[in-house]
Design a protein around this motif. Structure first.
Motif: not given
Length: 455
Positions: A17, A82, A19, A78, A26, A80, A23-24, A57, A42
């Motif tokens: 997942s 960025t 983030h 999870v 999968d 991230v 948004g999120v 995370a 992504y």
């Protein structure tokens, strides 16, 4: 849900997942996919300009060249996405200690070091002339012993294994007085103190603690060997002789006492296989029955025996390192001195020969250290003891170097593993045990006392 199209031959996949600013998302990706591949996918799915950076995370940036499977990413994690690098949050030393995984080997090593420091503190406090220093040292050692047996916190087994050493050190620091004639009684009190604390730790422990059992048996044995001669008014040589001889014998009987399979753990396959087909079969493949042990029971037996043998070997080493110099120091008469030297020599050789039959590496090393410690104490006594001359020192050094050269030659040629050496070593071990038993009678002064009575 989307799959990353990779040309990898890896079959394992990881569900993630991610983030990010859009948004999120999968994704199910192969374990061989790198962080750049996942970030590119992504960006394509989320319609984000550029390729973002992937972080965990906790804010740790993933290496772009390392596959996710090798980076420690698990299914369900999870990530991230960025454009900037976030610094990981600060973790205090206490939180890091709580989150750190348990390390029984490191805890056991720290417990050994703590027991050694406790022994040194007891020796210093016992020889210090200040009563305040002695009282404070005894109080601290007792507090450490009581805190160690409490089944609270992590590494409770390792702390409980070192707690009796603190109790013995506290008893020694409280009762020690200058004078060799009082030393057996003091060591006997230290042994019974260690046995009591080990019994408390065994009673409070949830699981079976084999090290506490070794402490109890060793403490009671030391108490019996040291207290009974002191109460009967015998010389201290009797106590040290008994401790050395029993340590030598314990190296032979400890493995047989540790490996004990209960009868209810055995399964007789011949009796269980009573079916219609086996009933018609009248032919027997052999008279030997097929008996097996369950796998989990065998694993528990091996771990239990390993802890017992290791604890027994450690007790043997400590006893030999303490009792050998004391016996050589207290044997002042010529006849008793000869018996003490022979006892220490044959007991040390017997321990070195007995160590070869141990398959447990730690126990084998401890027994070899016990035998070498006894031989080193004997060598120091022969070189720097009473009645030593330059000719004797030269003879001892020459013989010692010859033995070391012979042992190195046999070890370099792998002769220790040969059948010929095993048979000779077994005979040599039996001879050393027999000679040690005969030397114990002379070292304790029994032979000299009988000689004086009949002359």
């Amino acid at each position: 849900m989307s799959d990353v199209a990779m040309s990898s031959s890896a079959r394992a996949t990881i569900a993630l997942s991610i983030h990010g600013p859009a948004g999120v998302l999968d994704l199910v990706v192969p374990s061989a996919a790198t962080a750049v591949d996942v970030a590119r996918e992504y960006a394509r799915q989320a319609d984000v300009p550029g390729i973002p950076l992937l972080q965990t995370a906790l804010g740790e940036r993933l290496n772009a060249a390392v596959p996710l499977g090798e980076a420690g990413i698990q299914p369900g994690d999870v990530l991230v996405a960025t454009t900037g690098v976030h610094r990981p949050r600060r973790v205090t030393l206490l939180q890091a200690a709580k989150n750190a995984p348990e390390s029984p080997a490191l805890a056991a090593m720290i417990a050994w070091v703590a027991a050694l420091v406790a022994a040194l503190a007891a020796w210093y406090a016992g020889r210090a002339g200040d009563d305040v220093v002695r009282t404070v040292a005894v109080g601290v050692l007792l507090a450490c012993a009581i805190a160690g047996v409490l089944p609270i916190g992590r590494h409770a087994r390792q702390r409980a294994a070192a707690a009796p050493a603190f109790a013995a050190a506290a008893a020694f620091a409280a009762l020690h007085e200058p004078g060799v004639h009082l030393l057996p009684a003091v060591l006997g009190a230290a042994g019974i103190a260690a046995a009591v604390v080990a019994g408390i730790g065994r009673a409070l422990s949830v699981d079976d603690d084999e090290v506490s059992t070794v402490w109890i048996v060793s403490g009671l044995t030391v108490f019996a060997c040291c207290a009974i001669p002191a109460m009967l008014g015998w010389d201290g040589r009797v106590a040290w002789t008994l401790l050395i001889f029993l340590s030598m014998m314990a190296a032979r009987f400890a493995p047989s006492l540790a490996v004990d399979v209960p009868d209810e753990a055995l399964l007789d396959l011949d009796r269980l296989a009573v079916t219609a087909w086996s009933a018609r079969d009248s032919q027997r493949q052999g008279r030997r029955g097929r008996i097996v042990v369950a796998g989990d029971a065998m694993e528990r037996l091996v771990h239990r025996a390993s802890r017992i043998v290791t604890g027994a070997a450690a007790a043997i080493m400590v006893t030999m390192l303490v009792a050998s110099p004391l016996l050589l120091h207290t044997a002042s008469i010529d006849l008793d001195r000869i018996g003490a030297r022979c006892l220490v020599f044959f007991a040390g050789c017997s321990l070195l020969l007995a160590a070869r039959s141990y398959r447990h590496a730690a126990a084998r090393i401890l027994l070899r250290l016990a035998g070498l410690g006894a031989l080193v104490a004997l060598a120091v006594h022969l070189v720097a003891g009473p009645g030593a001359s330059h000719v004797d020192v030269f003879l001892y050094v020459t013989v010692g170097l010859g033995v070391i050269a012979l042992a190195a030659a046999v070890a370099a040629g792998r002769g220790w593993r040969s059948v010929w050496w095993s048979r000779r070593a077994e005979v040599a071990e039996s001879l050393c045990g027999s000679f040690a038993f005969a030397s114990a009678v002379v070292a304790a002064g029994v032979f000299r006392r009988l000689w004086e009575m009949t002359s």
